[in-house]
Motif scaffolding. Structure first.
Motif, PDB file in Angstrom:
ATOM      1  N   ALA A 134       9.755   7.868 -12.740  1.00 25.42           N
ATOM      2  CA  ALA A 134      10.072   7.403 -11.560  1.00 25.42           C
ATOM      3  C   ALA A 134       9.674   5.912 -11.157  1.00 25.42           C
ATOM      4  CB  ALA A 134       9.678   8.377 -10.239  1.00 25.42           C
ATOM      5  N   LEU A 135      10.370   4.827 -11.242  1.00 23.51           N
ATOM      6  CA  LEU A 135       9.955   3.804 -11.279  1.00 23.51           C
ATOM      7  C   LEU A 135      10.901   2.919 -10.142  1.00 23.51           C
ATOM      8  CD1 LEU A 135       9.767   2.547 -14.818  1.00 23.51           C
ATOM      9  CD2 LEU A 135       7.797   2.867 -13.464  1.00 23.51           C
ATOM     10  N   ILE A 136      11.154   3.814  -9.014  1.00 24.11           N
ATOM     11  CA  ILE A 136      11.849   3.030  -8.000  1.00 24.11           C
ATOM     12  C   ILE A 136      10.928   1.895  -7.212  1.00 24.11           C
ATOM     13  CG2 ILE A 136      12.623   3.192  -5.714  1.00 24.11           C
ATOM     14  CD1 ILE A 136      13.549   5.988  -6.588  1.00 24.11           C
ATOM     15  N   PRO A 137       9.577   1.881  -7.074  1.00 21.99           N
ATOM     16  CA  PRO A 137       8.699   0.878  -6.566  1.00 21.99           C
ATOM     17  C   PRO A 137       8.704  -0.230  -7.653  1.00 21.99           C
ATOM     18  CG  PRO A 137       7.658   3.024  -6.594  1.00 21.99           C
ATOM     19  CD  PRO A 137       8.793   3.272  -7.286  1.00 21.99           C
ATOM     20  N   VAL A 138       8.905  -0.124  -8.741  1.00 19.99           N
ATOM     21  CA  VAL A 138       8.947  -1.374  -9.570  1.00 19.99           C
ATOM     22  C   VAL A 138      10.202  -2.277  -9.254  1.00 19.99           C
ATOM     23  CG1 VAL A 138       9.064  -2.129 -11.877  1.00 19.99           C
ATOM     24  CG2 VAL A 138       7.562  -0.248 -11.399  1.00 19.99           C
ATOM     25  N   ALA A 157       0.987  -1.284  -0.048  1.00 18.78           N
ATOM     26  CA  ALA A 157       0.013   0.011   0.103  1.00 18.78           C
ATOM     27  C   ALA A 157       0.878   1.309   0.022  1.00 18.78           C
ATOM     28  CB  ALA A 157      -1.052   0.092   1.181  1.00 18.78           C
ATOM     29  N   CYS A 158       2.015   1.262   0.702  1.00 25.77           N
ATOM     30  CA  CYS A 158       2.910   2.150   0.719  1.00 25.77           C
ATOM     31  C   CYS A 158       3.542   2.617  -0.572  1.00 25.77           C
ATOM     32  CB  CYS A 158       3.951   2.070   2.018  1.00 25.77           C
ATOM     33  SG  CYS A 158       5.085   3.395   1.879  1.00 25.77           S
ATOM     34  N   HIS A 176      10.252  -3.946  -5.739  1.00 25.32           N
ATOM     35  CA  HIS A 176       9.400  -4.913  -5.636  1.00 25.32           C
ATOM     36  C   HIS A 176      10.130  -6.128  -6.361  1.00 25.32           C
ATOM     37  CE1 HIS A 176       5.350  -3.432  -4.456  1.00 25.32           C
ATOM     38  NE2 HIS A 176       6.290  -2.611  -4.059  1.00 25.32           N
ATOM     39  N   LEU A 177      10.707  -5.829  -7.552  1.00 17.90           N
ATOM     40  CA  LEU A 177      11.344  -7.025  -8.315  1.00 17.90           C
ATOM     41  C   LEU A 177      12.651  -7.452  -7.727  1.00 17.90           C
ATOM     42  CD1 LEU A 177      11.085  -5.492 -11.966  1.00 17.90           C
ATOM     43  CD2 LEU A 177       9.749  -7.395 -10.991  1.00 17.90           C
ATOM     44  N   GLY A 178      13.297  -6.652  -6.847  1.00 22.18           N
ATOM     45  CA  GLY A 178      14.432  -7.194  -6.319  1.00 22.18           C
ATOM     46  C   GLY A 178      14.116  -7.920  -4.899  1.00 22.18           C
ATOM     47  N   LEU A 179      13.119  -7.615  -4.357  1.00 24.57           N
ATOM     48  CA  LEU A 179      12.532  -8.414  -3.373  1.00 24.57           C
ATOM     49  C   LEU A 179      12.109  -9.516  -3.793  1.00 24.57           C
ATOM     50  CD1 LEU A 179      10.699  -5.680  -1.358  1.00 24.57           C
ATOM     51  CD2 LEU A 179      12.736  -6.674  -0.359  1.00 24.57           C
ATOM     52  N   GLY A 180      11.462  -9.707  -5.000  1.00 28.84           N
ATOM     53  CA  GLY A 180      11.045 -10.917  -5.725  1.00 28.84           C
ATOM     54  C   GLY A 180      11.929 -11.799  -6.013  1.00 28.84           C
ATOM     55  N   LEU A 181      13.389 -11.203  -6.471  1.00 32.70           N
ATOM     56  CA  LEU A 181      14.463 -12.043  -6.888  1.00 32.70           C
ATOM     57  C   LEU A 181      15.300 -12.556  -5.450  1.00 32.70           C
ATOM     58  CD1 LEU A 181      16.612 -12.827  -8.775  1.00 32.70           C
ATOM     59  CD2 LEU A 181      17.616 -10.445  -8.495  1.00 32.70           C
ATOM     60  N   ALA A 195       4.333  -4.535  -8.905  1.00 34.08           N
ATOM     61  CA  ALA A 195       5.721  -4.021  -9.721  1.00 34.08           C
ATOM     62  C   ALA A 195       4.927  -3.985 -11.162  1.00 34.08           C
ATOM     63  CB  ALA A 195       6.558  -4.933  -9.631  1.00 34.08           C
ATOM     64  N   ILE A 196       4.259  -5.092 -11.756  1.00 32.73           N
ATOM     65  CA  ILE A 196       4.192  -5.140 -13.230  1.00 32.73           C
ATOM     66  C   ILE A 196       3.035  -4.201 -13.488  1.00 32.73           C
ATOM     67  CG2 ILE A 196       2.825  -6.533 -14.972  1.00 32.73           C
ATOM     68  CD1 ILE A 196       4.225  -9.079 -13.920  1.00 32.73           C
ATOM     69  N   PHE A 197       2.072  -3.999 -12.572  1.00 29.82           N
ATOM     70  CA  PHE A 197       0.965  -2.885 -12.796  1.00 29.82           C
ATOM     71  C   PHE A 197       1.560  -1.491 -12.909  1.00 29.82           C
ATOM     72  CE2 PHE A 197      -2.259  -6.367 -12.130  1.00 29.82           C
ATOM     73  CZ  PHE A 197      -3.110  -5.634 -13.287  1.00 29.82           C
ATOM     74  N   PHE A 198       2.663  -1.116 -11.879  1.00 31.35           N
ATOM     75  CA  PHE A 198       3.405  -0.028 -12.022  1.00 31.35           C
ATOM     76  C   PHE A 198       3.869   0.182 -13.339  1.00 31.35           C
ATOM     77  CE2 PHE A 198       4.454  -0.563  -7.225  1.00 31.35           C
ATOM     78  CZ  PHE A 198       3.111  -0.341  -6.783  1.00 31.35           C
TER      79      PHE A 198
END
Length: 484
Positions: free
Chosen positions: A449-453, A79-80, A456-461, A345-348
């Protein structure tokens, strides 16, 4: 417990404040600030549970344990980050005339209220209050899906309201049956709707009533999960609502609804002493994986395609929890986590891509890696991650689910592999030309600005390569609680 009420109050206060000031230029920053404060509260709550174990709050009306505490943290985190993405995205929508001052106020206030209802549903110990929170989440998301006030968005919102309204009515009937079964054991003043009380006496509950209750609860909450054939609202809601809402619908709301099903499954397993609940979840889950996979290849709208991807993955989680046992439950919880992170992340990335292209039709989106490399690579890596390419976390969870199915349910394994293969081919066939195809559109002067993308991908990795020990402990404790 002092942290829980504060955490629940922050988004409620945020909703009230943004109802008046949500149209100001600084409102997106305020929305992000409230969401970040909620996330800090969730982290503090998590620290309390790690240090002191499961706890009650407000008497026994709220209960935090390993099953819901990590979902609380995940919900607050997504949500954040979605609020951070939402600011620049909705500003562009406003500049293009799709959002008015009143709609911006409605959007920001309902976003905070939606967050509050999800956290309420996750933390309450009262099965009746859980139903109320899920109904409130439905009403909040109806307003969010219809915020553009176009004919298509209003139709999608009405479809969502009617189908989920019928579903939540089934869940209400199941909750009433649950109360009737427990009232005979616990008595009128014994807290017959408190889950901890029900869990203690689940072996004494009337099996016939509990079996009927679980059927209604699975159908009711399964509608919110998006299980086939109860899924028809989900693609329209994703396609017609704002992209940040698509992110929280796929990444959060579906998880909360599945969490409600899991709480009910624990009671049904204890009362029935059979595999009825698990078998029903296996059936709905397998059907969802197969149907969604084949519908993926027919989509022309990129948001609808990833909506069907969400249905497929929720079906896979439901199948895993239906199998039960420590490994399958562990895999289901891991899949729930990585799906939330990667799908949001994909939707972002999709949100930025559709804004740049001016359309959601995939055949008209080409050369994203040329126009905006960060958007293009974000969409490509996100798609590969959600399709289960190693070393992302989805591969690890799907591998555990498939190997458990090979051992416990061999006939279902080829069907799962078929669904996953069709989904892989369908999505990759569509995404590859969108990212690498030729385009005559000029490159963007500034990268979005796609830092959230990439966070999220980094955490998924990371979750595919290394799961932190404390997270493993959460999953293991929660897997034992779910049982099966």
């Amino acid at each position: 417990m002092s942290v829980l009420p504060v955490m629940l109050l922050i988004p409620i206060i945020g909703a009230l404040v943004l109802a008046f000031y949500g149209g100001r230029n600084w409102a997106p920053h305020l929305n992000s600030a409230f969401s970040f404060a909620t996330f800090l509260g969730a982290c503090a709550l998590t620290a309390q549970i790690i240090g002191g174990g499961p706890r009650f709050a407000f008497g026994q009306q709220f209960f935090i344990d390993p099953l819901n505490v990590f979902l609380v943290t995940l919900t607050a985190f997504v949500a954040c980050t979605t609020a951070l993405f939402s600011g620049p995205y909705m500003r562009i929508e406003r500049d293009r005339g799709k959002m008015t001052l009143l709609r911006m106020r409605l959007y920001h206030s309902m976003y905070q209220l939606f967050t509050a209802t999800m956290l309420l549903a996750l933390t309450t110990n009262n099965m009746g209050l859980l139903w109320v929170a899920m109904e409130a989440a439905t009403l909040a998301t109806v307003l969010l899906v219809s915020v553009y006030r176009t004919a298509a968005s209003l139709e999608a919102a009405w479809k969502y309201f009617i189908l989920c309204g019928v579903g939540i009515a089934q869940a209400l009937f199941g909750t009433i049956l649950l109360y009737l079964a427990a009232d005979r054991i616990l008595g009128a003043g014994g807290g017959a709707l408190l889950w901890t009380n029900l869990e203690q006496v689940k072996g004494q509950l009337e099996p016939t009533i509990l079996s009927l209750a679980f059927v209604f609860l699975l159908i009711g909450y399964g509608t919110k999960v998006g299980l086939v054939p109860l899924h028809n609202w989900l693609p329209d809601a994703h396609a017609e609502g704002p992209t940040p809402i698509s992110a929280v619908l796929s990444g959060l709301l579906l998880n909360v609804a599945l969490y409600a099903v899991l709480r009910c499954k624990v009671l049904a397993d204890g009362a029935l002493h059979s595999h009825l609940a698990g078998n029903m979840m296996i059936g709905f889950g397998l059907l969802s994986v197969l149907v969604a996979a084949f519908f993926l290849s027919r989509q022309k709208d990129i948001k609808r395609m990833f909506a069907y991807s969400s249905i497929e993955h929720m079906g896979l989680m439901t199948f895993a929890f239906g199998l039960g046992g420590p490994v399958a439950n562990f895999a289901g919880l891991l899949h729930m986590t990585v799906h939330s992170l990667i799908k949001s992340a994909i939707f972002f990335a999709v949100g930025h891509a559709t804004q740049k292209a001016g359309t959601q039709i995939m055949d008209r989106i080409r050369g994203l890696v040329t126009i905006s490399p960060t958007v293009g690579w974000g969409l490509m890596f996100g798609s590969l991650a959600i399709l289960g390419m190693p070393p992302f976390g989805v591969f690890a969870s799907e591998f555990l689910i498939l190997t458990t199915a090979m051992r416990d349910l061999p006939w279902a394994t080829p069907l799962l592999l078929l669904g996953l293969a069709v989904a892989f081919a369908s999505v990759l066939q569509r995404v590859q030309p969108m990212v690498f195809g030729e385009t005559s559109v000029a490159r963007l002067p500034h990268s979005p600005a796609l830092i959230p993308v990439f966070v999220h991908l980094g955490l998924g990795l990371m979750l595919g390569l290394y799961i932190p020990p404390y997270l493993v402990a959460w999953y293991q404790q929660a897997a034992r609680m779910i049982g099966g």
